[in-house]
Design a protein around this motif. Structure first.
Motif, PDB file in Angstrom:
ATOM      1  N   MET A   1       0.817  -1.202   0.000  1.00 38.01           N
ATOM      2  CA  MET A   1       0.000   0.000   0.000  1.00 38.01           C
ATOM      3  C   MET A   1       0.851   1.253   0.000  1.00 38.01           C
ATOM      4  O   MET A   1       0.354   2.351  -0.151  1.00 38.01           O
ATOM      5  CB  MET A   1      -0.927   0.008   1.228  1.00 38.01           C
TER       6      MET A   1
ATOM      7  N   VAL B   1       0.387   5.228  -7.448  1.00 41.25           N
ATOM      8  CA  VAL B   1       0.115   6.270  -6.451  1.00 41.25           C
ATOM      9  C   VAL B   1      -0.739   5.658  -5.350  1.00 41.25           C
ATOM     10  O   VAL B   1      -1.688   4.933  -5.633  1.00 41.25           O
ATOM     11  CB  VAL B   1      -0.644   7.459  -7.075  1.00 41.25           C
ATOM     12  N   HIS B   2      -0.371   5.936  -4.114  1.00 41.29           N
ATOM     13  CA  HIS B   2      -1.136   5.409  -2.983  1.00 41.29           C
ATOM     14  C   HIS B   2      -1.528   6.534  -2.063  1.00 41.29           C
ATOM     15  O   HIS B   2      -0.805   6.886  -1.143  1.00 41.29           O
ATOM     16  CB  HIS B   2      -0.325   4.348  -2.241  1.00 41.29           C
ATOM     17  N   ASN B   3      -2.658   7.120  -2.350  1.00 40.58           N
ATOM     18  CA  ASN B   3      -3.144   8.215  -1.520  1.00 40.58           C
ATOM     19  C   ASN B   3      -3.982   7.668  -0.377  1.00 40.58           C
ATOM     20  O   ASN B   3      -4.665   6.674  -0.544  1.00 40.58           O
ATOM     21  CB  ASN B   3      -4.044   9.139  -2.347  1.00 40.58           C
TER      22      ASN B   3
ATOM     23  N   ARG C   1     -13.724  11.191  -6.983  1.00 38.75           N
ATOM     24  CA  ARG C   1     -12.604  10.302  -6.651  1.00 38.75           C
ATOM     25  C   ARG C   1     -13.159   8.961  -6.185  1.00 38.75           C
ATOM     26  O   ARG C   1     -13.930   8.887  -5.242  1.00 38.75           O
ATOM     27  CB  ARG C   1     -11.808  10.974  -5.528  1.00 38.75           C
TER      28      ARG C   1
ATOM     29  N   TYR D   1      -7.584   1.120  -3.119  1.00 37.72           N
ATOM     30  CA  TYR D   1      -6.892   2.052  -4.002  1.00 37.72           C
ATOM     31  C   TYR D   1      -7.716   3.323  -4.170  1.00 37.72           C
ATOM     32  O   TYR D   1      -8.912   3.265  -4.434  1.00 37.72           O
ATOM     33  CB  TYR D   1      -6.651   1.380  -5.349  1.00 37.72           C
ATOM     34  N   VAL D   2      -7.055   4.457  -3.989  1.00 37.83           N
ATOM     35  CA  VAL D   2      -7.728   5.753  -4.102  1.00 37.83           C
ATOM     36  C   VAL D   2      -7.275   6.420  -5.401  1.00 37.83           C
ATOM     37  O   VAL D   2      -6.080   6.572  -5.644  1.00 37.83           O
ATOM     38  CB  VAL D   2      -7.369   6.645  -2.885  1.00 37.83           C
ATOM     39  N   GLN D   3      -8.239   6.810  -6.200  1.00 32.14           N
ATOM     40  CA  GLN D   3      -7.917   7.427  -7.503  1.00 32.14           C
ATOM     41  C   GLN D   3      -7.018   8.652  -7.316  1.00 32.14           C
ATOM     42  O   GLN D   3      -7.324   9.520  -6.503  1.00 32.14           O
ATOM     43  CB  GLN D   3      -9.240   7.826  -8.165  1.00 32.14           C
ATOM     44  N   PRO D   4      -5.906   8.726  -8.037  1.00 32.37           N
ATOM     45  CA  PRO D   4      -4.954   9.816  -7.816  1.00 32.37           C
ATOM     46  C   PRO D   4      -5.313  11.092  -8.587  1.00 32.37           C
ATOM     47  O   PRO D   4      -6.229  11.097  -9.398  1.00 32.37           O
ATOM     48  CB  PRO D   4      -3.648   9.242  -8.353  1.00 32.37           C
ATOM     49  N   THR D   5      -4.547  12.138  -8.316  1.00 34.32           N
ATOM     50  CA  THR D   5      -4.722  13.378  -9.070  1.00 34.32           C
ATOM     51  C   THR D   5      -3.874  13.317 -10.333  1.00 34.32           C
ATOM     52  O   THR D   5      -2.951  12.508 -10.446  1.00 34.32           O
ATOM     53  CB  THR D   5      -4.263  14.602  -8.254  1.00 34.32           C
TER      54      THR D   5
END
Lengths: 361, 456
Positions: A73, A306-308, B404, B411-415
Motif C-alpha cells: 500500500m 500512487v497510494h493516496n 474520486r 486504491y484511491v484514484q490519484p490526481t
C-alpha cells in the motif's frame, strides 16, 4: 533481471509516494486487517490461507495487497526490496507458471506463488468432477493449417527456412503494397504510422509531441513483425495470398534493414547491417530477434503507482489542485478564434469538427 | 397555514425576483426569521429527526413568479399517434438525434482503424444502449453469417474442438453487467486538457449486460494440457486481433458472449461472438472470436508490444498492464451543460474499477481540498459502472468539481499531477487520474455558469 533504468523509475516513484506517508491510511486499505495477515518480515506468512480464502485468486491485487501488507500500500517503493530475483515475492515469476524466460524474463507472477498456483488451479480447472458435455466436434491440429497463423517470441510458427527472398526483393514488394501508406522507407505517409523512425524514447519536454514508437526504437521482438504484417497487412487485403510467406518474410527483412537492426557483430563488436542481397528467412529473423534495440526496456505492470490516503478534510497540498495546493493554477483547452470555449454541445448541434487539439497520440 | 406562508413569502420576495440568487440567499435569512437558508438548515437536525418544515420547503420558490397564463392544450392530444409496427425495430425519438457516438477525425487517418466515443453526458443509469456502445476497429466491421461462424480451441489441449453457434448456445449461460473501456480512454488529455465534453474525455467506454458461455466451460471441454499457460483469443476480422491472456485469468471470470443487453451482439461489438475479460483493457475482449490458441508462453503480438504498452519518461515501458484502474467522472454538471443559477444541484456521475467493486466515491467542490462522500443510486456491481450522486448547494461562486473513486482494494484514484509525475505525458494509455470541471462564477458575464474542463 531488472534494468537499472527500471530501478531508477521505481526510486523516482518512491520519493513521490513518500510525500503522503504523513497521513494515516483510511481504514479501508483492505490489506492488513485482523489476523488475516500475520506479517513475517516482508510478507504474510499465512499467504496460502489468504489465497485460499480468496478463491485462489493469487493474481488479484487485493490478495497481493493482503500478502504484502503495508508495503504494497506504500507504493512501488514498498516493493523495491521485493524486486529481486532471489526474493520469493519479487514480481518476477517462476518459469513453471508462465512458461519460461524466452528472451525477456519479465512480466511474471511471484515465484512464491508457485505452490498456491497449483492450489488455485483446482478452483478453476482441475475439477475431478468434470464430465465433458460433448458439445462441439473434435478437430485435427492439421486441419488448422491455414487458420493457425500464430508466431511466438521464440519463432515457433515461422515458415520453413527455405521460404524467403532477398532484402532487396522484399523492398520491392514493400514499395508496391505498403509504401503508399507507410512511406517508401517506412517514414510514414498521409497520417499512417511510420515503421522506421529512430527517435529517442526518453521524455525531454513534456509538452512536446510523444516520440514515435517504431520497430527499431521500440518493438521488443522481430517475430511480432512477421506475425503482424502477415496477419493484418496490407490494410485493405490482409493475409494476402499474392504476397505469400516468402513476400512477407522479404518485407520483414526490408523493414528491419530500414530500422538498422544488425544481423550480428564483427570481431570488434561493431554491428553488421543487412545487405541488399542477403536471403531473408526465419533463420535470419531469429538471429535479429536477439538484437532488437529496445528489448530490455520493458517491465511488467507496476501499478498502482500512487497510494493516496482517502483524505476528506483539509487535504495536504500534494493532493490538492496543482499538487502544490493551488487550485487556480490549471491549463485549459484552446479557445475558438472568437475567444469562446469549445464545447461538444455546438458540435452536436452543427456537426462541425471541433477544430482543437493535435494528432499527437 | 401553509397557504398563508406561501402567500407571505411570495409577496416578501417579489422585489428580490431580479436579483442574483446569491443576494437572495442573504436576504432570505431575515425573511425566514433569522434561520439561515443553507443546506445545513435543511438537513437532518443533530439528533437525527427529520421534521418537515413548510417554511423551508417553499423557500426555494421565493422569487419565482407564479404562472397565471392558461396552459394551451397540446397538439398531440388532438390527433392520433402512429400505430404498431411502424418501426419493427424501435428507434429513439427524433428529438434525441443529437445523442450519438462521435469521433475526432484528427485521431486516426482511417475510419476502418478508428474509434468513436459514447455520449456519456447524455446517458443515465449504468447500461449503455447498444446503438451508443463505443466503437474501436482495427480493420473495419465484418458482417459475419452466424451459421457459418466457427470457434476453434486448439494448441496445448487434450482435445482440439470446433464449435458452431448452436454448440455454444447449448452450454450453460451466464449474464453479467460489466464496463468495457479502451485503455486509451482519456489519452488526449495526457499533455494537457483539450476538449470540453465527457464524450471526449471518457467516452471510449460503455457498460452493458453480456450473456454467453463461461470460457472455463469451453476450455475444460477441450482439456488444457499442464504446459498450457496462456490462451490467445483471435478474431476473424481483417485485423485478426490477437492478445495473450494468462490461463488463470481465462479460467476465472472470462466468458464468450453472444448477447449484449438482451439481443445478439451488434456487429460493431463482435457479432456473432466476442470474448469478455471483466475489468481488463477492451482490446483483450477480442471480437468476431474464431480461435482460441492455447500456448506455453505469451505470443508477444503487436497489440501487447507495439501498442497497449505504456512509455515512461525514462524511456522504459510497462507491458501486460491488463487491468483498468479505478476511475470516475462527474457527468452532471459537466462541460456540456451550463449551470442554471445558484441553488441546489444533484451532482451525479459514474465510478468504476477493473479491480472489483467501487467502495466509495467522494466529491470535491474546491479542487481537492475537501471531500464529501456521495451515495450510490445504482446497484454496486463487480467491474461495472456505478452511479453516484451528491447534493450540492452552489452559492454562485467559482468551483472546481472533482470526483474520486476508492475501490474495494483500498486504491484511491490519484490526481493528474501525481500520475503525470510518475508516468510522464507520453504514456498514451491508462490515464485514469481525476479530471476537474471548473464552474465559472454566476456573475461572470456571458461565461457565468459555464463548465469547463481544466487540468492541474
Amino acid at each position: 533481471m531488472f534494468s537499472t533504468k527500471k530501478t531508477l523509475l521505481a526510486a523516482g516513484i518512491a520519493t513521490f509516494a513518500f510525500a503522503g506517508s504523513a497521513f494515516a491510511m483510511s481504514g479501508n486499505s483492505g490489506s492488513n486487517s485482523g489476523d488475516a495477515a500475520k506479517m513475517d518480515g516482508k510478507y504474510a506468512s499465512n499467504y496460502k490461507e489468504i489465497i485460499e480464502a480468496n478463491g485462489g485468486k493469487y493474481l488479484d491485487s487485493k490478495v497481493i495487497a493482503q500478502i504484502l501488507g503495508k508495503d504494497a500500500m506504500n507504493g512501488r517503493e514498498g516493493l523495491i526490496g521485493k524486486l529481486d530475483p532471489n526474493n520469493p515475492y519479487s514480481f518476477e515469476v517462476d518459469d513453471a507458471i508462465d512458461g519460461g524466460d524466452h528472451g525477456n524474463g519479465q512480466c511474471k507472477v511471484p515465484a512464491a506463488f508457485l505452490d498456491v498456483h497449483n492450489a488455485a488451479k483446482k478452483h478453476y480447472y482441475d475439477d475431478s468432477t468434470f464430465v465433458a458435455n460433448g458439445f462441439g466436434t473434435p478437430i485435427a491440429e492439421s486441419a488448422m493449417k491455414i487458420w493457425n497463423i500464430s508466431v511466438d517470441g521464440d519463432g515457433n510458427g515461422l515458415p520453413d527456412p527455405k521460404v524467403g527472398m532477398t532484402v532487396e526483393k522484399g523492398g520491392e514488394v514493400y514499395v508496391k503494397f505498403c509504401g503508399m501508406c507507410h512511406g517508401e522507407f517506412g517514414e510514414g505517409a498521409k497520417g499512417y504510422l511510420p515503421l522506421a523512425v529512430d527517435q529517442s524514447l526518453v521524455a525531454t519536454d513534456p509538452s512536446a509531441p510523444a516520440p514515435m514508437k517504431t520497430v527499431g526504437n521500440y518493438w521488443p521482438y522481430a517475430t511480432t513483425l512477421f506475425d503482424y504484417i502477415r496477419r493484418a497487412m496490407p490494410f485493405w487485403t490482409p493475409n494476402a495470398p499474392f504476397i505469400g510467406d516468402a513476400g512477407y518474410m522479404g518485407m520483414v527483412g526490408y523493414i528491419m534493414q530500414s530500422n538498422y537492426i544488425p544481423k550480428g557483430f564483427d570481431k570488434d563488436g561493431n554491428p553488421v547491417q543487412l545487405d541488399d542481397d542477403d536471403f531473408y528467412n526465419s533463420v535470419m529473423l531469429m538471429k535479429q530477434n536477439k538484437f532488437m534495440k529496445n528489448q530490455g526496456n520493458f517491465f511488467c505492470d507496476h501499478r498502482p503507482v500512487v497510494h493516496n490516503p482517502r483524505c476528506m478534510k483539509d487535504c495536504p497540498d500534494y493532493m490538492v489542485g496543482d499538487g502544490k495546493g493551488n487550485i487556480h493554477h490549471f491549463t485549459e483547452a484552446r479557445k475558438l478564434p472568437d475567444g469562446s470555449f469549445q464545447y461538444n454541445v455546438p458540435q452536436r448541434l452543427h456537426e462541425a469538427p471541433p477544430g482543437v487539439g493535435h494528432a499527437g497520440m | 397555514m401553509t397557504d398563508k406562508i406561501v402567500e407571505k413569502v411570495a409577496i416578501q420576495t417579489e422585489e428580490s425576483r431580479n436579483q442574483s440568487r446569491r443576494a437572495f440567499l442573504k436576504g432570505s435569512a431575515a425573511v425566514a426569521g433569522g434561520v439561515l437558508f443553507t443546506k445545513s438548515a435543511l438537513a437532518d437536525s443533530v439528533d437525527g429527526v427529520n421534521k418537515f418544515d413548510p417554511v423551508k420547503a417553499v423557500a426555494p420558490y421565493k422569487g419565482e413568479k407564479e404562472i397565471t397564463t392558461v396552459l394551451p392544450d397540446q397538439i398531440e392530444r388532438k390527433s392520433l399517434g402512429f400505430g404498431v409496427r411502424k418501426y419493427p425495430y424501435g428507434m429513439p425519438s427524433p428529438y434525441e438525434k443529437e445523442v450519438q457516438r462521435r469521433t475526432l477525425e484528427w485521431l486516426t487517418p482511417d475510419s476502418m482503424a478508428s474509434i468513436t466515443m459514447t455520449p456519456i453526458q447524455s446517458l443515465n443509469g449504468i447500461i449503455t444502449p447498444n446503438g451508443l456502445h463505443f466503437e474501436r476497429y482495427h480493420g473495419g466491421v465484418p458482417t459475419i453469417d452466424p451459421a457459418k461462424h466457427r470457434l476453434v480451441i486448439h494448441g496445448l489441449v487434450e482435445r482440439p474442438l470446433i464449435f458452431t453457434m448452436d454448440d455454444l448456445k447449448r452450454f450453460p449461460s451466464i449474464s453479467r453487467i460489466h464496463f468495457i473501456e479502451c485503455p486509451a480512454n482519456g489519452a488526449m488529455e495526457w499533455k494537457g486538457v483539450q476538449l470540453n465534453s465527457v464524450q471526449w474525455t471518457h467516452g471510449m467506454m460503455s457498460c452493458v449486460e453480456y450473456t454467453g458461455v463461461r470460457l472455463s466451460d469451453l476450455l475444460k471441454e477441450a482439456g488444457i494440457k499442464p504446459e498450457g499457460k496462456w490462451i490467445i483469443p483471435e478474431g476473424s476480422d481483417a485485423s485478426g486481433m490477437s492478445r495473450s491472456v494468462p490461463v488463470d485469468m481465462a479460467m476465472d471470470d472470462c466468458y464468450v458472449a453472444y448477447a449484449q443487453n438482451g439481443e445478439a451482439l451488434r456487429r460493431e461489438q463482435g457479432y456473432p461472438i466476442r470474448l469478455v475479460v471483466p475489468g481488463c483493457e477492451a482490446n483483450m475482449w477480442v471480437k468476431y472470436l474464431r480461435r482460441i490458441y492455447v500456448h506455453d508462453v505469451p505470443l508477444q503480438h503487436r497489440e501487447e508490444t507495439s501498442k497497449y504498452t505504456e512509455l515512461m519518461p525514462d524511456g522504459t515501458a510497462q507491458r501486460f498492464s491488463w487491468y483498468m484502474e479505478a476511475n470516475s467522472v462527474i457527468t452532471y454538471p459537466s462541460p456540456d451543460f451550463k449551470m442554471q443559477g445558484p441553488g441546489k444541484y444533484y451532482v451525479r456521475g459514474l465510478a468504476w474499477s477493473g479491480r472489483g467493486k467501487v467502495a466509495h466515491v467522494d466529491v470535491s467542490f474546491d479542487g481537492g481540498k475537501n471531500w464529501k462522500e456521495a451515495h450510490f443510486t445504482s446497484p454496486v456491481l463487480d467491474k461495472a459502472w456505478t452511479r453516484f450522486e451528491i447534493e450540492w448547494d452552489w452559492d454562485g461562486s467559482e468551483a472546481f468539481l472533482m470526483s474520486r473513486t476508492t475501490d474495494e482494494t483500498g486504491y484511491v484514484q490519484p490526481t493528474m499531477p501525481q500520475m503525470r509525475a510518475i508516468e510522464g505525458t507520453n504514456n498514451v494509455y491508462h490515464r485514469t487520474a481525476m479530471v476537474t470541471w471548473r464552474v465559472h462564477p454566476w456573475d461572470n458575464g456571458a461565461n457565468g455558469g459555464l463548465i469547463q474542463n481544466v487540468q492541474y
